[in-house]
Scaffold this motif. Structure first.
Motif, PDB file in Angstrom:
ATOM      1  N   ALA A   1       7.906  -9.718   6.084  1.00 10.25           N
ATOM      2  CA  ALA A   1       7.806  -8.096   6.316  1.00 10.25           C
ATOM      3  C   ALA A   1       8.756  -7.393   5.955  1.00 10.25           C
ATOM      4  O   ALA A   1       8.954  -6.302   5.469  1.00 10.25           O
ATOM      5  CB  ALA A   1       7.764  -7.932   7.834  1.00 10.25           C
ATOM      6  N   GLY A   2      10.119  -7.807   6.068  1.00  4.14           N
ATOM      7  CA  GLY A   2      11.462  -7.165   5.590  1.00  4.14           C
ATOM      8  C   GLY A   2      11.388  -7.370   4.055  1.00  4.14           C
ATOM      9  O   GLY A   2      11.797  -6.199   3.454  1.00  4.14           O
ATOM     10  N   VAL A   3      10.948  -8.373   3.260  1.00  2.78           N
ATOM     11  CA  VAL A   3      10.873  -8.052   1.881  1.00  2.78           C
ATOM     12  C   VAL A   3       9.545  -7.017   1.502  1.00  2.78           C
ATOM     13  O   VAL A   3      10.175  -6.269   0.578  1.00  2.78           O
ATOM     14  CB  VAL A   3      10.203  -9.623   1.231  1.00  2.78           C
ATOM     15  CG1 VAL A   3       9.936  -9.381   0.031  1.00  2.78           C
ATOM     16  CG2 VAL A   3      11.511 -10.460   1.349  1.00  2.78           C
ATOM     17  N   MET A   4       8.752  -7.260   2.250  1.00  2.00           N
ATOM     18  CA  MET A   4       7.596  -6.075   2.096  1.00  2.00           C
ATOM     19  C   MET A   4       8.081  -4.846   2.214  1.00  2.00           C
ATOM     20  O   MET A   4       7.805  -3.838   1.219  1.00  2.00           O
ATOM     21  CB  MET A   4       6.183  -6.287   3.175  1.00  2.00           C
ATOM     22  CG  MET A   4       5.522  -7.262   2.592  1.00  2.00           C
ATOM     23  SD  MET A   4       4.404  -8.036   3.992  1.00  2.00           S
ATOM     24  CE  MET A   4       3.302  -6.515   4.082  1.00  2.00           C
ATOM     25  N   GLY A   5       9.121  -4.475   3.217  1.00  2.00           N
ATOM     26  CA  GLY A   5       9.286  -3.130   3.418  1.00  2.00           C
ATOM     27  C   GLY A   5      10.517  -2.889   2.150  1.00  2.00           C
ATOM     28  O   GLY A   5      10.367  -1.641   1.824  1.00  2.00           O
ATOM     29  N   ALA A   6      11.323  -3.677   1.816  1.00  2.00           N
ATOM     30  CA  ALA A   6      12.141  -3.265   0.667  1.00  2.00           C
ATOM     31  C   ALA A   6      11.452  -3.189  -0.426  1.00  2.00           C
ATOM     32  O   ALA A   6      11.840  -2.081  -1.315  1.00  2.00           O
ATOM     33  CB  ALA A   6      13.061  -4.639   0.631  1.00  2.00           C
ATOM     34  N   ASP A   7      10.360  -4.169  -0.655  1.00  2.00           N
ATOM     35  CA  ASP A   7       9.578  -3.705  -2.050  1.00  2.00           C
ATOM     36  C   ASP A   7       8.926  -2.505  -1.939  1.00  2.00           C
ATOM     37  O   ASP A   7       8.850  -1.686  -2.931  1.00  2.00           O
ATOM     38  CB  ASP A   7       8.525  -4.755  -2.146  1.00  2.00           C
ATOM     39  CG  ASP A   7       9.121  -5.971  -2.466  1.00  2.00           C
ATOM     40  OD1 ASP A   7      10.351  -6.318  -3.071  1.00  2.00           O
ATOM     41  OD2 ASP A   7       8.547  -7.317  -2.331  1.00  2.00           O
ATOM     42  N   GLY A   8       8.435  -2.226  -0.615  1.00  2.00           N
ATOM     43  CA  GLY A   8       7.856  -0.641  -0.472  1.00  2.00           C
ATOM     44  C   GLY A   8       8.686   0.242  -1.007  1.00  2.00           C
ATOM     45  O   GLY A   8       8.403   1.455  -1.678  1.00  2.00           O
ATOM     46  N   VAL A   9       9.866   0.550  -0.515  1.00  2.00           N
ATOM     47  CA  VAL A   9      10.930   1.505  -0.989  1.00  2.00           C
ATOM     48  C   VAL A   9      11.310   1.565  -2.278  1.00  2.00           C
ATOM     49  O   VAL A   9      11.425   2.469  -2.953  1.00  2.00           O
ATOM     50  CB  VAL A   9      12.283   1.094   0.039  1.00  2.00           C
ATOM     51  CG1 VAL A   9      13.410   1.977  -0.337  1.00  2.00           C
ATOM     52  CG2 VAL A   9      11.915   1.342   1.555  1.00  2.00           C
ATOM     53  N   ILE A  10      11.598   0.238  -2.910  1.00  2.00           N
ATOM     54  CA  ILE A  10      11.845   0.050  -4.307  1.00  2.00           C
ATOM     55  C   ILE A  10      10.385   0.517  -5.093  1.00  2.00           C
ATOM     56  O   ILE A  10      10.729   1.670  -5.965  1.00  2.00           O
ATOM     57  CB  ILE A  10      11.946  -1.133  -4.796  1.00  2.00           C
ATOM     58  CG1 ILE A  10      13.231  -1.827  -4.131  1.00  2.00           C
ATOM     59  CG2 ILE A  10      11.907  -1.390  -6.288  1.00  2.00           C
ATOM     60  CD1 ILE A  10      13.511  -3.311  -4.232  1.00  2.00           C
ATOM     61  N   LEU A  11       9.289   0.452  -4.825  1.00  2.00           N
ATOM     62  CA  LEU A  11       8.245   0.804  -5.700  1.00  2.00           C
ATOM     63  C   LEU A  11       8.105   2.554  -5.403  1.00  2.00           C
ATOM     64  O   LEU A  11       7.647   3.403  -6.211  1.00  2.00           O
ATOM     65  CB  LEU A  11       7.006   0.258  -5.213  1.00  2.00           C
ATOM     66  CG  LEU A  11       6.617  -1.268  -5.721  1.00  2.00           C
ATOM     67  CD1 LEU A  11       5.419  -1.956  -5.356  1.00  2.00           C
ATOM     68  CD2 LEU A  11       6.939  -1.218  -7.340  1.00  2.00           C
TER      69      LEU A  11
END
Length: 125
Positions: free
Chosen positions: A14-24
């Motif tokens: 979930a942390g990786v998903m959140g970080a990827d979401g902010v990056i995208l």
């Protein structure tokens, strides 16, 4: 009671998903014609929070923990399919595989329904 190791893995994802979401989201804000990236970002951010919320509810005993873990796992896999397909289409011009995004979307719907079942059918003490 949830399996602590599985819960930690889902929290990390979930942390990786959140970080990827902010990056995208940042990339989509600065690139022309990046609607796919904006959609992928939204799915990642919304479902990272859904994973964390589902795990918290399962740990608290507010929902059936086994079904809750299944729903949280579904959110992770489905979001990877959906967002991964849209991101790959943006950068490479092709998707993961035929119907990857719709498959991810269908699994997201199923995961939300699993969460509803987990709440409607709590585990008895």
């Amino acid at each position: 009671m949830m399996a602590p190791r599985l819960a930690r893995i889902l929290i990390v994802l979930a942390g990786v998903m959140g970080a990827d979401g902010v990056i995208l989201a940042a990339v989509a804000a600065h690139q022309p014609d990046a609607a796919r990236l904006a959609s992928a970002s939204s799915m990642l951010l919304f479902h990272a929070a859904a994973v964390l919320g589902t795990l918290a509810l399962a740990e608290r005993g507010a929902i059936h923990s086994g079904i809750g873990i299944l729903a949280a796992s579904g959110f992770v896999v489905a979001t990877a399919l959906f967002a991964g397909d849209l991101t790959l289409r943006h950068y490479a011009g092709h998707g993961l595989f035929a119907f990857a995004a719709p498959s991810g979307g269908a699994l997201l719907i199923a995961s939300w329904l699993a969460l509803a079942v987990a709440a409607a059918w709590p585990k008895r003490p």
